[in-house]
Design an enzyme around this catalytic site. Structure first.
Site, short mmCIF file in Angstrom:
data_model
loop_
_atom_site.label_atom_id
_atom_site.label_comp_id
_atom_site.label_asym_id
_atom_site.label_seq_id
_atom_site.Cartn_x
_atom_site.Cartn_y
_atom_site.Cartn_z
N GLY A 79 51.34 42.92 34.24
CA GLY A 79 50.69 43.02 35.63
C GLY A 79 52.05 42.76 36.59
O GLY A 79 52.75 41.81 36.72
N VAL A 124 47.30 42.01 45.44
CA VAL A 124 45.75 42.47 45.33
C VAL A 124 45.26 42.32 43.97
O VAL A 124 45.68 42.96 42.99
CB VAL A 124 45.83 44.08 45.59
CG1 VAL A 124 44.27 44.65 45.52
CG2 VAL A 124 46.37 44.59 46.75
N ASP A 134 51.82 41.32 39.61
CA ASP A 134 51.79 39.81 40.14
C ASP A 134 52.23 38.71 38.95
O ASP A 134 52.80 37.89 39.43
CB ASP A 134 49.83 39.39 40.08
CG ASP A 134 49.07 39.78 38.90
OD1 ASP A 134 49.51 40.32 37.91
OD2 ASP A 134 48.24 39.15 38.86
N THR A 150 39.61 39.74 42.35
CA THR A 150 38.68 39.17 43.10
C THR A 150 39.10 38.98 44.73
O THR A 150 38.40 39.31 45.50
CB THR A 150 38.44 37.59 42.56
OG1 THR A 150 37.91 38.11 41.04
CG2 THR A 150 37.10 37.11 43.41
N THR A 196 41.16 35.65 38.55
CA THR A 196 39.75 36.09 37.63
C THR A 196 40.11 35.87 36.32
O THR A 196 39.07 35.64 35.48
CB THR A 196 39.67 37.58 37.96
OG1 THR A 196 39.69 37.85 39.34
CG2 THR A 196 38.44 38.30 37.32
#
Length: 290
Positions: free
Chosen positions: A117, A7, A119, A10, A142
């Site tokens: 993060g 998630v 990700d 964007t 993003t």
């Protein structure tokens, strides 16, 4: 099957994996049955997400009942509670989130590992597993992030810069007489219309940003005793804009569209089996490092 969700601010990327597959070094995404990219909506309800996911599955001849596990990496906290509801209502499952305390097999050698993060961490894990280290992962989203992995599989740190899309948005918002244009590679650097002037500035200016950061990172890494001046540094690009930008970079060698999903697949496996990489048992220190 395993449903992996990344998630982002964007987009949200979904991947469906066979649970009996393993990620092989230098191979295409192993066991990836299907994948989708949809917009991230912070205000969307659990039912709206549920209907969307169900329809995506149905279009591929799949059903939510075939999913036996879910793993999520998220940088959008407002969406996380909604996704928990989706997992409960539509999949009858409790998701595994990539968060502090989860087993990753990668020491995170930064001042505050909890700030990293999810990700970025899973990108680093997949890059090291597939390409080895030392390595740099450039994720065009993003924000554009640069993440460094040592030869021993340690996360050493990185860089965050504004993404190409939000850089362009800032230009169009603040310059009253400049109209919005498609962001793409112009036929030549020196433009002959306002549109091509803007496209050149955005496209080649952003490549200059990426290569300038990479050049300095490589020099710094080669002076780091943990890496060494003789090391060959692998540079891997991923993210929604990777194929648009990376081709003209002087440093990016590989584009891996499935890197984040593959990292989620790996993290799920390590939390089920207690295996880090190459059959080695996870240590308490590495579990705590994330």
């Amino acid at each position: 099957m395993l449903l992996a969700l990344d998630v982002g601010n964007t987009n949200t990327v979904l991947g469906l994996y066979s649970l009996n597959s393993n990620l092989a070094p230098n191979k295409a995404a192993a066991g990836l049955v299907a994948h989708w990219r949809v917009s991230t909506h912070r205000t969307q309800t659990a039912d709206e997400y549920g209907v969307l996911f169900t329809n995506l599955f149905n279009l591929h001849g799949l059903s939510t009942g075939q999913v036996h596990a879910i793993i999520i990496s998220s940088v959008v906290p407002p969406v996380e509670s909604t996704l928990v509801q989706v997992c409960d209502s539509y999949f009858k499952l409790k998701p595994l989130f990539v968060e502090p305390g989860i087993r990753t097999g990668m020491p995170v050698l930064v001042d505050n590992p909890a700030e990293l993060g999810a990700d970025r961490l899973v990108n680093a894990i997949a890059a090291y597993e597939r390409y080895g280290g030392p390595a740099i992962v450039v994720d065009f989203g993003t924000a554009t992030t640069f993440d460094v992995i040592s030869a021993r599989g340690e996360y050493l740190g990185g860089v965050i810069s504004p993404g190409l899309g939000i850089s362009a948005d800032a230009l169009f918002a603040q310059a009253a007489r400049l109209g919005r244009v498609d962001i793409k590679r112009p036929p030549k650097v020196i433009g002959t219309t306002t549109v091509t002037h803007i496209q050149s500035g955005l496209y080649y200016g952003y490549i200059g940003l990426v290569d300038g950061i990479l050049e300095r990172m490589i020099a710094e890494m080669q002076s780091d005793p943990r890496i060494g001046s003789a090391a060959t540094i692998k540079i891997v690009a991923t993210g929604g804009l990777a194929r648009q930008i990376a081709g003209d970079s002087r440093y990016i060698e590989t584009i891996d569209d499935m890197l984040t999903l593959d990292g989620l697949h790996l993290v799920y496996q390590r939390n089920q089996t207690g295996i880090e990489s190459a059959g080695k048992p996870a240590s308490p220190r590495k579990k705590r490092a994330t």
